[in-house]
Each structure stands twice: as structure tokens, then as C-alpha cells.
Design a protein around this motif. Structure first.
Motif, short mmCIF file in Angstrom:
data_model
loop_
_atom_site.label_atom_id
_atom_site.label_comp_id
_atom_site.label_asym_id
_atom_site.label_seq_id
_atom_site.Cartn_x
_atom_site.Cartn_y
_atom_site.Cartn_z
N THR A 66 0.81 -1.21 0.00
CA THR A 66 0.00 0.00 0.00
C THR A 66 0.84 1.26 0.00
O THR A 66 0.32 2.35 -0.12
CB THR A 66 -0.92 0.03 1.23
OG1 THR A 66 -0.13 -0.06 2.40
CG2 THR A 66 -1.92 -1.10 1.17
N GLN A 67 2.17 1.12 0.08
CA GLN A 67 3.06 2.27 0.04
C GLN A 67 3.89 2.24 -1.23
O GLN A 67 5.03 2.65 -1.26
CB GLN A 67 3.97 2.28 1.26
CG GLN A 67 3.20 2.51 2.56
CD GLN A 67 4.12 2.42 3.76
OE1 GLN A 67 5.03 1.58 3.80
NE2 GLN A 67 3.89 3.27 4.73
N TYR B 72 -2.81 7.60 -1.90
CA TYR B 72 -2.46 6.45 -2.74
C TYR B 72 -2.70 6.77 -4.21
O TYR B 72 -1.85 6.51 -5.08
CB TYR B 72 -3.28 5.24 -2.31
CG TYR B 72 -3.07 4.00 -3.15
CD1 TYR B 72 -1.99 3.15 -2.92
CD2 TYR B 72 -3.96 3.68 -4.17
CE1 TYR B 72 -1.80 2.01 -3.69
CE2 TYR B 72 -3.78 2.55 -4.94
CZ TYR B 72 -2.70 1.71 -4.69
OH TYR B 72 -2.52 0.60 -5.47
N ARG C 177 -0.19 9.18 -5.81
CA ARG C 177 1.10 8.60 -6.16
C ARG C 177 1.02 7.69 -7.39
O ARG C 177 2.01 7.06 -7.74
CB ARG C 177 1.65 7.78 -4.98
CG ARG C 177 1.98 8.60 -3.74
CD ARG C 177 2.81 7.79 -2.75
NE ARG C 177 2.11 6.61 -2.28
CZ ARG C 177 1.36 6.56 -1.18
NH1 ARG C 177 1.21 7.66 -0.45
NH2 ARG C 177 0.77 5.44 -0.81
N ARG C 178 -0.15 7.62 -8.02
CA ARG C 178 -0.34 6.72 -9.16
C ARG C 178 -0.69 7.51 -10.41
O ARG C 178 -1.85 7.78 -10.70
CB ARG C 178 -1.46 5.74 -8.84
CG ARG C 178 -1.15 4.74 -7.73
CD ARG C 178 -0.13 3.71 -8.20
NE ARG C 178 -0.61 3.06 -9.39
CZ ARG C 178 -1.41 1.97 -9.38
NH1 ARG C 178 -1.80 1.44 -8.24
NH2 ARG C 178 -1.80 1.42 -10.52
N VAL D 146 -4.97 -1.64 -8.63
CA VAL D 146 -4.83 -1.13 -7.27
C VAL D 146 -4.80 -2.29 -6.28
O VAL D 146 -5.23 -3.40 -6.58
CB VAL D 146 -5.97 -0.15 -6.91
CG1 VAL D 146 -6.01 1.00 -7.90
CG2 VAL D 146 -7.32 -0.85 -6.86
N GLU D 147 -4.29 -2.00 -5.09
CA GLU D 147 -4.20 -3.01 -4.05
C GLU D 147 -5.59 -3.35 -3.52
O GLU D 147 -6.44 -2.46 -3.37
CB GLU D 147 -3.34 -2.49 -2.89
CG GLU D 147 -1.99 -1.93 -3.31
CD GLU D 147 -1.12 -2.96 -3.98
OE1 GLU D 147 -1.38 -4.17 -3.81
OE2 GLU D 147 -0.18 -2.58 -4.69
N MET E 226 -7.18 -1.26 -0.83
CA MET E 226 -7.48 0.13 -1.19
C MET E 226 -8.61 0.22 -2.21
O MET E 226 -9.03 1.31 -2.57
CB MET E 226 -6.23 0.79 -1.79
CG MET E 226 -5.00 0.76 -0.91
SD MET E 226 -5.20 1.75 0.57
CE MET E 226 -5.28 3.39 -0.12
#
Length: 451
Positions: free
Chosen positions: A4-5, A236, A239-240, A357-358, A361
Motif C-alpha cells: 500500500t506504500q 495512494y 502517487r499513481r 490497485v491493491e 485500497m
């Protein structure tokens, strides 16, 4: 570094490789839980599309003197809560049992629809009633949409996800094929009240499907706890860059392009001067295109960024064709093209985001996705309504064409720059050529998207 980071992911050519998806257009229907959800949503969505036509006709012909501004305001009020509350709805979807949450939201949506049906059937409905109920429906949707989007990944294994997303769109668009035409016939025969009542009753189909599911066969993602989950979801996504590009495209499409609840009504009443049956046919014909695109999406193994951008470009050209259509018949034909291209964009964007995505999340990211996609409508719909009142119905379609055309050009420019950078990096780092799997698919932390 935890999943997630993850570091920002480069915009590139392929999605991370995943287990081969099962073949077959209806593969996900072999899973009992998803099959129940599919048919429950199909029946519920037929009622929803019937309601949309009935409400538009009610506002334009009974509550106002063909006011495009009122129609745009109602559409905006339906989506304003989505803009304001969806981030919190996504955090709740990641925190609680999504099946139980959907039972609550679907019950609430059915009650809102029932109140409107009673008001219309008793002859006591006023425009302000529609405004208030549209807002309440938007509040419910703010919590229902993120849970419903994320719940797909709980019903099916990851290898089925692209197929399931495509089939979800199929239910929505098969109902669009049936609902508007059926609503037009029923309005012509019995008026708008019975149509709105059918929508209220149709929510029982989804509730029954949720109740009949086997909870032990679901695949729930890890639940989040504690404060700050909304901020974590936004950070999150920030950062994508790959997800941000998709969000930009769907924002332009949803805010300025997909206002057919307003544009079709204006073209039907102000330009072509047709009745409710012909107006309902507009939605049905557009549904033919969107259904075809949804079925095509369900058969894809992976989403492709090139398909997404190309679909947006075709949508732009279709909007130009609608704005210039010289007759009702021409308009109907072009609506099929617009339907295919719009659904191609929506299914590609949805699957791309969900797969990239995770899992922990996913609810929050899909909430932001829906907030961007639908949350621009409170600005776009009243603006489109005002433009229609000021400059005429055709101008509303021209605005959509300009906005989505700009989005297409920006996305192409970004993708071409990313491809150029990828090519230069490959030349500078020749040892990567000896590791094709890593170069093509990316690592767990730096996956890229299909062009």
C-alpha cells in the motif's frame, strides 16, 4: 516497502501479468454468487432506466414548460452528494461487510423511489419534491456505488475480474435496451406514475440476490481500521500517475459528455418534436451500442489503455455527428456509435483501475473513481442545461465533443511521451533486453498499463 506504500507507477505499455482468465463470454456466471447478483441487478436496472425516462418526461411536460435548466438541476442534485460524500462511502466500503452494506443502501434507494411513486400517483408531486428526492437518492448512491464496485472483486477470483466487470456493464446496458422503450410505451398508455412505481419495486430483486448469496464463497479483502483512511486513499491515488490519467479521462467524459438525460430530452422536445415513445427509443437504441461494447469488454483478457483512448476519440466524433444530425433517424443511427464508444471507455477504465490497485485500497479508489466520473455532473448537468436554454439543444452536444476531444488529445500526448521514455530507457539499459518478462510486465511495485 509495503504494497500500500508503492512508489509511483510509470505510464507504460502493459499491465502486470496475472493468472490467465477463464475463457468464455459468460465465465463469471458459472459462480453462483455472481450469477445471483447479475440477474438481480439486471431486473433492478430495468426499473432504473424506466424511472429515468419517466422522471425526465414528468419534469419537461408536467412540472415545467420544457425547462432544460430544471432538468439539468435535477440531474446535478442527483450527483452532488456523490461529489461530496463518495470518499467517505469508499472508506466505509473498505471497513465493513460490503454485502450487508449493499442491503442497507438498496433498501434506502427503494424507499426513496417509493416516496416519489406515491407523490406522482396521488397527484401531489411538485418540482421541489423531485429536487429533494433527487438529492436523497444521490446521498444513498454515494455509499452504494463504492460498495457495489468493490463487491465485484469479492464475488469472483481475480482471474475472473475483467469478465465480471464487463458483465456488470452488460446488465446495466441490457436494461438500457429494455427500460427506455418500455417506459415510453407505458407513459403513453398509463402516464408516468406506474413507471416510477415499477422502479421502486425493482429494488427487491437486488435485495433478494444479496440475501440468497453464500457468504462463505466470497473473497473479502482485508478490512481497514482507524482514522485517516480517506486521506490514505487520496494519497495512494496521488502517487499513481496511471490511475490519475484514467480519472482525468472519465471526468471529462462524465462531466461534459454523458449528459444524455439532458441532451436527448432537449433534442427530442425542441429539435425533432417527437413524443414519449420516440424519446424512449433514443435510450433503447443507445443501449444497443452500449450492450454490444459491454459484451465485447467481457470477452477481453486484459484492459488496454489504447482501447480506452481510442474509444474516447470515437465518442468525440460521435458527439460531433449528433450535434449536426439533420433528422431524428440520423440521430438514432449515430447514437449507436456513441453508445459503443462510451461503454468501451467506461468498461476499460473501470477494469484498468480495479486490476491495478491493491485489494485493501479498492473500495476507496473506486469511490474516488465514481466521485470523479459522476461527481462532475453537479457542475456539468446544470451547465449543459443552461447552455441548452441559452444557445439551443445542439450546442449541448457540441460542448461535450470539445471537452472529450481535448481529453483525448491530452491522453495521447501523455502516452506517446511515456512510450518515448520507455524506448529511450530500453536503449540505455540494454541488459533489460535479456529479461523480457520483467521489462514487459514490471515488478509488483512498478507495474504499467497496456497501450
Amino acid at each position: 516497502m509495503s504494497r500500500t506504500q508503492a512508489q509511483p507507477r510509470p505510464l507504460g505499455l502493459t499491465t502486470p501479468r496475472r493468472p490467465a482468465a477463464p475463457r468464455g463470454l459468460f465465465a463469471s456466471l458459472h459462480l453462483r454468487n455472481y450469477r445471483l447478483f447479475f440477474f438481480g441487478m439486471l431486473l433492478s436496472n430495468v426499473g432504473l432506466w424506466m424511472f429515468r425516462v419517466a422522471q425526465d418526461w414528468l419534469v419537461l411536460t408536467q412540472l415545467t414548460p420544457h425547462s432544460s435548466l430544471a432538468l439539468g438541476t435535477i440531474t446535478g442534485l442527483q450527483f452532488l452528494p456523490i461529489l461530496l460524500l463518495s470518499a467517505y462511502g469508499g472508506a466505509i466500503a473498505d471497513r465493513f461487510d460490503q454485502r450487508k452494506l449493499l442491503m442497507v443502501t438498496q433498501t434506502a434507494a427503494g424507499l426513496v423511489a417509493l416516496v416519489q411513486a406515491v407523490l406522482v400517483l396521488t397527484g401531489s408531486v411538485a418540482l421541489w419534491h423531485v429536487y429533494v428526492l433527487a438529492t436523497l437518492g444521490g446521498v444513498v448512491a454515494s455509499f452504494d456505488n463504492p460498495a457495489r464496485q468493490a463487491f465485484v472483486s469479492e464475488m469472483v477470483p481475480e482471474a475472473y475480474l475483467v469478465n465480471a466487470v464487463g458483465l456488470n456493464s452488460t446488465t446495466f446496458n441490457a436494461s438500457r435496451l429494455l427500460g427506455p422503450g418500455l417506459a415510453g410505451l407505458m407513459i403513453g398508455a398509463w402516464g408516468v406514475g406506474p413507471v416510477i412505481l415499477i422502479n421502486a419495486i425493482s429494488y427487491a430483486a437486488t435485495l433478494a440476490a444479496l440475501l440468497l448469496m453464500d457468504p462463505a464463497a466470497l473473497h473479502p479483502a482485508p478490512r481497514t481500521r482507524g482514522r485517516g483512511s480517506v486521506r490514505a486513499g487520496m494519497a495512494y491515488v496521488w502517487r499513481r500517475p496511471d490511475v490519475l490519467l484514467v480519472l482525468f479521462m472519465v471526468f471529462m467524459l462524465g462531466t461534459f459528455g454523458l449528459n444524455f438525460q439532458v441532451t436527448n430530452a432537449l433534442m427530442a422536445t425542441q429539435v425533432f418534436h417527437v413524443g414519449p415513445e420516440q424519446y424512449g427509443l433514443m435510450g433503447t437504441v443507445m443501449g444497443i451500442g452500449t450492450l454490444g461494447a459491454a459484451l465485447r469488454a467481457a470477452s477481453r483478457r486484459r484492459p488496454r489503455m489504447g482501447v480506452l483512448v481510442g474509444g474516447l476519440g470515437v465518442f468525440t466524433l460521435g458527439m460531433v455527428g449528433l450535434a449536426a444530425a439533420p433528422s431524428y433517424a440520423t440521430y438514432i443511427v449515430v447514437l449507436v456509435v456513441v453508445g459503443v464508444s462510451s461503454m468501451t471507455v467506461m468498461t476499460s477504465a473501470n477494469a484498468t483501475v480495479q486490476l491495478s490497485v491493491e485489494p485493501a485500497m479498492r473500495g476507496r479508489v473506486m469511490a474516488l473513481y465514481m466521485m470523479v466520473f459522476m461527481g462532475g455532473t453537479p457542475v456539468g448537468a446544470p451547465l449543459i442545461g443552461w447552455i441548452g436554454a441559452r444557445f439551443g439543444a445542439r450546442s449541448t452536444l457540441a460542448v461535450g465533443a470539445v471537452a472529450t476531444g481535448v481529453a483525448t488529445l491530452v491522453a495521447l500526448w501523455i502516452l506517446l511521451r511515456a512510450r518515448r521514455r520507455t524506448g529511450l530507457a530500453d536503449e540505455a539499459a540494454s541488459p533489460l533486453r535479456e529479461r523480457p518478462a520483467e521489462a514487459v510486465t514490471g515488478s509488483a511495485e512498478h507495474g504499467t498499463m497496456t497501450a
